[in-house]
Design an enzyme around this catalytic site. Structure first.
Site, PDB file in Angstrom:
ATOM      1  N   CYS A  56       0.812  -1.217   0.000  1.00 10.07           N
ATOM      2  CA  CYS A  56       0.000   0.000   0.000  1.00 10.07           C
ATOM      3  C   CYS A  56       0.846   1.268   0.000  1.00 10.07           C
ATOM      4  O   CYS A  56       0.356   2.348   0.333  1.00 10.07           O
ATOM      5  CB  CYS A  56      -0.936   0.002   1.207  1.00 10.07           C
ATOM      6  SG  CYS A  56      -0.081   0.099   2.796  1.00 10.07           S
ATOM      7  N   CYS A 134       1.561  -6.715  -5.550  1.00 11.00           N
ATOM      8  CA  CYS A 134       2.347  -5.779  -4.751  1.00 11.00           C
ATOM      9  C   CYS A 134       3.274  -4.928  -5.597  1.00 11.00           C
ATOM     10  O   CYS A 134       3.998  -4.091  -5.064  1.00 11.00           O
ATOM     11  CB  CYS A 134       3.160  -6.524  -3.696  1.00 11.00           C
ATOM     12  SG  CYS A 134       4.384  -7.658  -4.414  1.00 11.00           S
ATOM     13  N   GLU A 750      -6.841 -23.310  -4.394  1.00 11.80           N
ATOM     14  CA  GLU A 750      -7.296 -24.466  -5.163  1.00 11.80           C
ATOM     15  C   GLU A 750      -8.595 -25.010  -4.597  1.00 11.80           C
ATOM     16  O   GLU A 750      -9.536 -25.286  -5.336  1.00 11.80           O
ATOM     17  CB  GLU A 750      -6.224 -25.546  -5.168  1.00 11.80           C
ATOM     18  CG  GLU A 750      -6.617 -26.763  -5.977  1.00 11.80           C
ATOM     19  CD  GLU A 750      -5.517 -27.812  -6.039  1.00 11.80           C
ATOM     20  OE1 GLU A 750      -5.821 -28.942  -6.466  1.00 11.80           O
ATOM     21  OE2 GLU A 750      -4.367 -27.505  -5.679  1.00 11.80           O
ATOM     22  N   ARG A 825       1.243 -37.666  -1.718  1.00  9.98           N
ATOM     23  CA  ARG A 825       2.400 -37.334  -2.541  1.00  9.98           C
ATOM     24  C   ARG A 825       3.707 -37.453  -1.753  1.00  9.98           C
ATOM     25  O   ARG A 825       4.759 -37.723  -2.347  1.00  9.98           O
ATOM     26  CB  ARG A 825       2.260 -35.928  -3.124  1.00  9.98           C
ATOM     27  CG  ARG A 825       3.329 -35.603  -4.143  1.00  9.98           C
ATOM     28  CD  ARG A 825       3.099 -34.262  -4.820  1.00  9.98           C
ATOM     29  NE  ARG A 825       2.498 -34.352  -6.120  1.00  9.98           N
ATOM     30  CZ  ARG A 825       3.183 -34.491  -7.260  1.00  9.98           C
ATOM     31  NH1 ARG A 825       4.488 -34.617  -7.228  1.00  9.98           N
ATOM     32  NH2 ARG A 825       2.574 -34.527  -8.415  1.00  9.98           N
ATOM     33  N   GLU A1207       6.602 -26.103  -9.149  1.00 10.59           N
ATOM     34  CA  GLU A1207       6.878 -26.673  -7.828  1.00 10.59           C
ATOM     35  C   GLU A1207       8.305 -27.174  -7.614  1.00 10.59           C
ATOM     36  O   GLU A1207       8.841 -27.057  -6.506  1.00 10.59           O
ATOM     37  CB  GLU A1207       5.888 -27.818  -7.558  1.00 10.59           C
ATOM     38  CG  GLU A1207       4.456 -27.364  -7.430  1.00 10.59           C
ATOM     39  CD  GLU A1207       3.484 -28.531  -7.359  1.00 10.59           C
ATOM     40  OE1 GLU A1207       2.786 -28.655  -6.342  1.00 10.59           O
ATOM     41  OE2 GLU A1207       3.439 -29.321  -8.324  1.00 10.59           O
TER      42      GLU A1207
END
Length: 1275
Positions: A56, A134, A750, A825, A1207
């Site tokens: 901001c 940002c 997600e 996973r 990832e």
């Protein structure tokens, strides 16, 4: 005292000037951002609401009549009434403090449609903007480095000789050895020069004398005063109990014995004046000044220091204040004023009588602060370890003339009590003693007795905080000793840390010879939204203009972890101004059950965690909704047991089913063959997603047939559609989900975003009006969950050479109160990159009373691989072998099988490993930095580690490995492209345009992507699992090939024609110029029962080498160097891919070294904002960072031979974790300790310091577990 004395203020932004009338100024509880949104100035973002993230940031200008100059500085624009930051300082004044200020937002310096400011241009051209939320804040922060000084990056364009460091990008490097020859820098000529016409001009109408008496009355009975006459001030003090002061004069005055600062002097001004004094005065006189300056270096950010006042720092009486310990140790004096006159008090042990209290009477104000010069025989030192609830200190010693006999000693600590405290007993005990080793031993013993904390003390970390009091005194002792003569190997403990100018190298892949210039695949094409992000013109969900009749929703959440609801009283809330209705479970017209896979959650009602959504208040404004939500009264019947931690779940056998197992070989036989067997355990904490844009939904009922349109910040448009439709009781075809872009996601949007979207949709349908909700940062962190905490136990068998032959590992993950996406996973990554003959992994998913944890970049992989590297590190330690030697010995080679029976082909681990060692100069660093130079430093150690990764690419749920795309060609030749993925900063849309551009053979400028929507591409998979470029890229390619096939006859008929000619001919021949594309990954699927199948399409490989430096006395560390080599196949866009590598790596640095979630034993989350939850900042980036994309490694299983990149890089930050552990090993050797030891993640300063056992830690032993209730528990 009427308001006629308050003239209209002026807010200045871009080409528009906003004059605030008196009614607006009276609304002092407003944010400055609240004034920007109605006029379309949405570039400035609200990221955290506590001045911690900088999103901001705006630029303030104000005329100072005393100096006849215009003062320009950056500030946070979340200017709410007297916001007290987590640091305990007043970080902003009321809105009326903007009186006569010019406020420049990002829109005021440039635009895409008009002209970019050079600062705005640099970030996009340097590929510095990803999600972009940002970016406007970063741009505005870059406009000024301090005060009125032009940013250094711009100075080179104003005719001076300033050097500009533009960073380095290396393109087309053939071998590692020719880096210097291949260096291709960005040059000043590549960027826009500074245009004088773009200079910010201060409005002349604001250049007035502001030293007149001004005041206004706030909406909550507060009075805001800018006084110039004390008679007015003290009249108000005698009448009003709630008074907020905003002084116009910020003065400092140098006297013969001290410098006097007005209480309203900003901390920036305080620093500037003290720096000037240090430069002019003899060194012996400025030790106090240097101590204050050292604290200011660690004090928040420049935006906060620009508006925080020295008086605010003192009067808020924060027990963790940065400056108060220094003021107390140096004997600063304060001048107080009241109606009865002035008095002067000393800041000593009596000044803070209690928590957040001072000795000032209600009628007194702090007028000024007197900071003294230092005497020749006096030494002052400051030391800080400033995070919330950690220790700060200020210390001062005066010797008898001509000796080292202690005449006066002041030891002040913050963070060790409810107030800043003085160690009076210790100081008194040391008076008259010689400054030496005996005094040190007495001091440490005395401090250990005096600076005690109850084991349940707020803030926790009791052992660490107590040890810090000794460590910080020891640093002070050594600092004084250094001036008297000190041992050479102890000098490093007294060195003051200064950030070294960072440097980076980015090694791109070469574009193949002969590739056409217009073929943009493989080229560093700029992110399509980057320019709009840098100017604040990129539209995010909450930037959508308000609809007519729109309402705002605020959540009502549980304050209990496990309970039934006995009653809900909404009477007070519903009577409040602006409230329209409350929404509860009874208002859900369809099913109240929800969940991404298993419907084991409720939209509303059940209480199974603190933060469980019980209902919502809907009102005309956000402020009214939030105020009313707090007024709802809920009566609970608490239930037992309350299961918070993994250990609680193990005790109560609270697990979701099934319990998964992967096994290969005879484990008993494997352990029998081993020369050695060791067992160990490790805990890894969770992680907050901390996307800069919190969860947000705007729901718009369409008025017929139950239709509804939702604008959502989500990674899973289709899942949101189906769950909203389920709750509304309508077919999914009546619900349209639209996603333009997200301000970050990382997996957190997600599945967890669907609960908010469903809630907002239910409210909108009930009221038949548009409803909006954007969660505040603390709300978002409370209700959404994050990365799963893990606890692992392992038993490993290995040979004398270091070869691992048998492994048994058990994982426990803390899933929270629902199954969500808590899959297996971690088991697929339990061996990381290592070939192990016999292996068994078992995974338990713990059901606890925490908000449901969910997907997060890597999704179980980073946890499973970290525990794997932990036992690998233990093997090396137990054998006394270099860890890198043991890792290399055990690494996979071509053709070997994983524990889940998948054959590894096209493996590039060895190439990544060798190149990483070469570009990092690993051998030289090990021999020089670690073994030679820092071996002789007792209290500063360096560590080095190299870590590989193997990451499987595909959704482990086979049905999700599909994607669709839709392409339209219009008659002017332009192409509108839609696909099933969502853009969250990773550059997916940019890559899809590149794929379409190559396939169609047209310039990328002809292709446009508007948004992702469920009415264009249905049944989409979430944008997750790193597979989005693979899946959607193939679908886009398929759609474009269909179109190209349809156009082929017209290209053949008119080979000399252009794209537009062929499109026009096809249109007039009534050819369909719209095509659906589709792709599914072939041959996927895995069966846990039989341990057969193929869970992954392929693997991404990478290796990272990191060097760190730790302070053994405080536990802090510096990231010195990191080199990364990663296999991305043939990169679709090397600039975006390297951005993902760097971003993923830094997110991993946060995961493994910084970010720590703190929960109470009752399940309440303490860490709900950047004040207490620390994510990586610019200063955490390794000083020397090199990223190289592996060359000549095409991947035939993905679009254009590329590989996934989202990832895989995150785990490479484990190299930092194990470099820290390597440094701790060196520190422990100094104390005679060797062999394996447990280091949990994250490697916070607390854990690092406690692991570096020494004589100081022995004086502060931890309390026995079970004898107290801890402030926070390890979940």
């Amino acid at each position: 005292y009427d308001l006629s004395s308050w003239s209209a203020g002026l807010v200045y932004s871009a080409e528009e000037r906003m004059v605030l009338d008196r009614s607006q100024m009276i609304g002092c509880s407003k944010l400055f951002l609240d004034l920007c949104v109605p006029v379309g100035l949405t570039g400035t973002k609200l990221g955290c609401a506590e001045g911690g993230c900088g999103a901001c940031t705006v630029m303030l200008s104000k005329y100072q009549p005393t100096s006849a100059k215009c003062c320009i500085f950056t500030s946070n624009s979340n200017l709410r009434v007297c916001v007290c930051s987590p640091l305990g300082e007043w970080v902003s004044g009321p809105l009326c403090s903007l009186h006569h200020c010019a406020v420049t937002t990002v829109e005021g310096i440039g635009s895409v449609a008009g002209k970019l400011h050079p600062v705005q241009e640099r970030m996009p051209k340097s590929h510095g903007s990803q999600c972009g939320f940002c970016t406007p804040g970063i741009v505005m922060s870059s406009m000024l480095c301090s005060g009125t000084t032009l940013h250094p990056a711009m100075a080179g364009h104003r005719g001076g000789d300033s050097k500009v460091n533009f960073g380095v990008k290396l393109v087309g490097v053939a071998t590692v050895s020719n880096l210097s020859a291949a260096c291709s820098s960005l040059h000043p000529a590549d960027f826009l020069p500074l245009d004088p016409t773009q200079e910010i001009i201060f409005p002349p109408e604001l250049m007035v004398d502001t030293l007149t008496h001004q005041h206004t009355r706030g909406v909550n009975t507060n009075t805001y005063l800018t006084p110039s006459l004390s008679v007015y001030l003290f009249h108000y003090l005698s009448v009003h109990h709630s008074l907020c002061l905003s002084f116009s004069l910020f003065l400092s005055l140098s006297l013969s014995l001290c410098i006097v600062f007005g209480a309203s002097c900003s901390l920036t001004l305080l620093g500037d004046v003290l720096k000037a004094a240090v430069g002019k005065l003899p060194p012996y006189q400025t030790e106090v000044f240097n101590a204050v300056l050292e604290q200011l270096r660690w004090f928040a950010g420049l935006q906060i220091r620009n508006v925080a006042a020295i008086g605010g720092n003192i009067m808020t009486a924060s027990p963790i204040s940065d400056l108060n310990p220094v003021f107390m140790a140096s004997g600063c004096k304060l001048t107080l004023m009241s109606k009865g006159g002035e008095r002067v008090v000393v800041m000593d042990e009596k000044f803070f009588p209690g928590y957040r209290k001072t000795i000032l009477t209600p009628e007194e104000v702090l007028l000024c602060v007197l900071i003294p010069y230092t005497k020749k025989v006096r030494h002052t030192h400051t030391q800080t370890h400033t995070n919330t609830y950690i220790v700060t200190s200020g210390m001062s010693v005066t010797f008898a003339e001509g000796s080292t006999i202690v005449k006066h000693l002041a030891l002040s600590y913050g963070g060790m009590a409810a107030t800043t405290v003085m160690a009076k007993n210790t100081a008194s005990r040391l008076l008259g003693k010689q400054w030496g080793e005996e005094l040190l031993q007495d001091a440490c013993s005395s401090l250990a007795e005096e600076m005690t904390l109850h084991p349940s003390a707020p803030g926790g970390m009791v052992t660490y905080r107590r040890t810090l009091t000794l460590s910080l005194f020891y640093k002070f002792y050594l600092t004084v000793q250094q001036k008297l003569g000190v041992r050479a190997d102890y000098i490093s403990a007294t060195e003051i840390y200064h950030q070294t100018s960072p440097s980076s190298v980015q090694i791109f892949q070469a574009v193949p010879d002969g590739q056409k210039e217009e073929d943009v695949v493989g080229r560093p094409m700029m992110h399509l939204s980057a320019l709009k992000q840098a100017t604040g013109e990129a539209v995010y969900c909450d930037d959508i203009p308000l609809y007519e009749n729109e309402l705002y929703l605020c959540l009502i959440t549980s304050t209990k972890a496990h309970a039934t609801i006995q009653s809900i009283d909404t009477a007070e809330a519903e009577s409040m101004p602006g409230v329209v209705t409350c929404v509860f479970a009874k208002d859900v017209p369809g099913s109240n059950m929800t969940g991404p896979i298993v419907y084991d959650e409720t939209v509303l009602a059940d209480v199974t965690c603190v933060g469980h959504i019980i209902g919502a208040v809907v009102a005309d404004t956000q402020a009214h909704a939030q105020r009313a939500a707090k007024a709802v009264r809920i009566t609970y019947q608490e239930l037992q047991p309350v299961i918070i931690t993994i250990q609680d779940a193990i005790t109560h056998q609270s697990f979701f089913q099934p319990v998964r197992t992967i096994q290969r070989g005879d484990l008993d036989q494997g352990f029998t063959q081993a020369d050695h067997i060791l067992e160990g355990e490790m805990h890894m904490g969770g992680q907050e997603h901390f996307y800069l844009e919190t969860n947000v939904t705007v729901a718009v009922p369409k008025g017929e047939d139950g239709e509804m349109e939702l604008f959502v910040s989500t990674q899973s448009a289709t899942k949101t559609q189906s769950l909203v439709a389920k709750a509304l009781g309508v077919p999914a075809s009546r619900v349209v989900i639209r996603v333009k872009r997200m301000g970050g996601g990382f997996g957190g949007k997600e599945s967890r975003s669907t609960t908010l979207s469903t809630m907002v949709a239910v409210a909108a349908q009930k009221l038949k009006r548009p409803v909006r909700c954007m969660l505040d940062r603390d709300e978002d962190m409370l209700v959404t969950g994050g990365r799963h905490p893990f606890y692992g136990r392992y038993k490993v068998g290995f040979m004398k050479s270091g070869k691992v032959v048998a492994l048994e590992v058990t994982y426990y993950s803390n899933a929270g109160n629902s199954m969500d996406l808590s899959l297996s996973r971690a088991l697929f990554h339990m061996e990381n990159s290592y070939s192990i003959a016999t292996i068994r992994g078992r995974g338990y998913v713990c059901k606890t009373h925490l908000p449901s944890n969910t997907a997060f970049r890597g999704f179980g992989g980073p946890q499973g691989m970290l525990i794997a590297e932990s036992w690998m590190s233990d093997v090396a330690l137990s054998l006394g072998l270099p860890a890198e030697q043991v890792r290399r010995l055990n690494m996979y080679i071509q053709g070997e099988r994983t524990p889940y029976s998948q054959i590894l082909d096209h493996i590039t681990l060895d190439r990544c490993w060798d190149q990483c060692l070469e570009i990092s100069s690993f051998t030289q660093r090990r021999c020089h930095d670690v073994l030679c130079v820092f071996r002789d430093h007792r209290w500063t150690k360096r560590g080095l580690s190299v870590v590989p990764t193997k990451f499987g690419i595909s959704f482990t749920a086979a049905f999700l490995n599909q994607a669709g795309a839709l392409a339209h060609i219009y008659t002017d030749g332009s192409v509108l492209l839609t696909h099933g993925g969502t853009e969250m900063g990773q550059g997916l849309n940019t890559k899809m345009v590149q794929v379409a551009s190559r396939t169609l053979g047209i310039p990328s400028s002809k292709i446009h992507i508007t948004e992702t929507s469920t009415n264009t591409v249905p049944n989409t998979s979430p944008t997750a699992a790193s597979a989005s470029s693979d899946l959607n890229g193939a679908a886009v390619h398929n759609a474009c090939e269909i179109l190209l096939h349809r156009l082929e006859p017209y290209k053949t008929k008119n080979p000399k024609g252009c794209w537009e000619d062929w499109v026009t001919a096809a249109y007039f021949d009534r050819v369909n110029l719209s095509a659906n594309g589709f792709y599914k990954t072939p041959d996927l699927g895995y069966d846990f029962e039989t341990n057969t199948g193929r869970p992954f399409n392929y693997f991404s490989y990478g290796v990272a080498c990191s060097e760190v430096e730790i302070d053994c006395l405080t536990g802090s560390h510096k990231n010195i160097h990191t080199s990364i080599v990663i296999d991305v196949g043939n990169s679709l866009n090397p600039a975006l891919d390297i951005g993902q590598v760097e971003g993923g790596f830094m997110q991993g640095v946060g995961l493994y070294t910084l970010e720590e979630l703190k929960y109470s034993p009752e399940g309440y989350l303490f860490t709900r904002g950047p004040g207490m939850y620390k994510i990586p900042a610019f200063g955490d980036i390794p000083t020397d960072l090199t990223v190289s994309l592996l060359r000549d490694a095409p991947n035939d299983k993905a679009i254009f031979s590329s590989k996934a990149i989202g990832e895989p890089p995150l785990f490479l930050a484990a190299s930092v974790f194990f470099a820290i552990k390597d440094a701790i090993i060196a520190a422990r050797k100094e104390s005679g300790l060797s062999g394996p030891f447990r280091l949990d993640s994250p490697a916070t300063p607390e854990r690092i310091r406690n692991a570096c056992e020494d004589r100081f830690t022995k004086l502060c032993p931890p309390a026995e577990p079970g004898t107290f209730t801890p402030w926070a528990v390890v979940v």
